[in-house]
Design a protein around this motif. Structure first.
Motif, mmCIF file in Angstrom:
data_model
loop_
_atom_site.group_PDB
_atom_site.id
_atom_site.type_symbol
_atom_site.label_atom_id
_atom_site.label_comp_id
_atom_site.label_asym_id
_atom_site.label_seq_id
_atom_site.Cartn_x
_atom_site.Cartn_y
_atom_site.Cartn_z
ATOM 1 N N GLU A 89 -4.383 1.829 9.322
ATOM 2 C CA GLU A 89 -3.851 3.064 8.817
ATOM 3 C C GLU A 89 -4.352 3.390 7.568
ATOM 4 O O GLU A 89 -4.405 2.550 6.847
ATOM 5 C CB GLU A 89 -2.272 3.207 9.033
ATOM 6 N N TYR A 90 -4.846 4.739 7.161
ATOM 7 C CA TYR A 90 -5.301 5.072 5.900
ATOM 8 C C TYR A 90 -4.580 6.409 5.701
ATOM 9 O O TYR A 90 -4.269 7.240 6.304
ATOM 10 C CB TYR A 90 -6.815 5.459 6.150
ATOM 11 N N GLN A 91 -4.569 6.583 4.241
ATOM 12 C CA GLN A 91 -3.929 7.788 3.622
ATOM 13 C C GLN A 91 -5.492 8.647 3.797
ATOM 14 O O GLN A 91 -6.511 8.301 3.251
ATOM 15 C CB GLN A 91 -3.570 7.535 2.447
ATOM 16 N N ASP A 105 -7.186 2.924 1.871
ATOM 17 C CA ASP A 105 -6.250 2.018 2.608
ATOM 18 C C ASP A 105 -5.013 1.706 1.392
ATOM 19 O O ASP A 105 -5.198 1.977 0.557
ATOM 20 C CB ASP A 105 -6.846 0.702 3.063
ATOM 21 N N ASN A 137 -1.299 10.626 7.184
ATOM 22 C CA ASN A 137 -1.936 9.190 7.444
ATOM 23 C C ASN A 137 -2.889 9.350 8.606
ATOM 24 O O ASN A 137 -2.111 9.976 9.904
ATOM 25 C CB ASN A 137 -0.957 8.277 7.803
ATOM 26 N N ALA A 155 2.505 11.859 6.368
ATOM 27 C CA ALA A 155 2.917 10.578 5.375
ATOM 28 C C ALA A 155 4.468 10.737 5.198
ATOM 29 O O ALA A 155 4.878 11.613 4.839
ATOM 30 C CB ALA A 155 1.795 10.658 4.372
#
Length: 157
Positions: A89-91, A105, A137, A155
């Protein structure tokens, strides 16, 4: 003989793109490589052993990147390749003009090489990020040297 030196051009962590698994050990909702494509198994059935020995496993799977349906028939005692699939998962920081995602990340490392996916997920990313201006996200799926964004969610604040 003592003056021979081995040289290694490159080295990596040793993580392979795939690993072998006996066909009878594969499970529904697991992953498998069919026609050199990483796939998710959606259905499988095993036939009885015939006159000449092997029970056969019939696999029906979808390509995890294209969604294309693929099938394979394999003796249950044979090995098939299973892709090493990673989800991370990444922003979402930004979407560039040429539709690449700018991601970060948990460690603060950035990633800029994932394109906005076609279809529903891509539309949801653009709507949430550009139109609704929400913090998002995204989940990136990586397997066999390919990667794509699989899902997007708002998010937590």
């Amino acid at each position: 003989m003592a003056d021979e030196h081995e040289t290694f051009e490159s080295a990596d962590a040793g993580a392979s793109a795939t690993y072998p698994m006996q066909c009878s050990a594969l499970r529904k909702n697991g992953h498998v490589v069919i026609k050199n494509r990483p796939c998710k198994i959606i259905d499988m059935s095993t036939s009885k052993t015939g006159k000449h020995g092997h029970a056969k496993v019939h696999l029906v799977a979808t390509d995890i990147f294209t969604g294309k349906k693929l099938e394979e028939l394999c003796p249950s005692t044979h090995n098939m390749d299973v892709p090493n699939v990673q989800r991370k998962e990444y922003q979402l920081l930004d979407v560039t003009d040429d539709d690449f995602l700018s991601l970060m990340d948990d460690n603060g490392s950035t990633k800029d090489d994932v394109k906005v996916p076609d279809g529903e997920v891509g539309e949801r990313i653009l709507k949430m990020f550009r139109d609704e201006e929400k913090d998002c996200n995204v989940t990136i799926l990586t397997a066999m040297g390919e990667q794509t964004c699989m899902e997007v969610k708002e998010a937590p604040k």
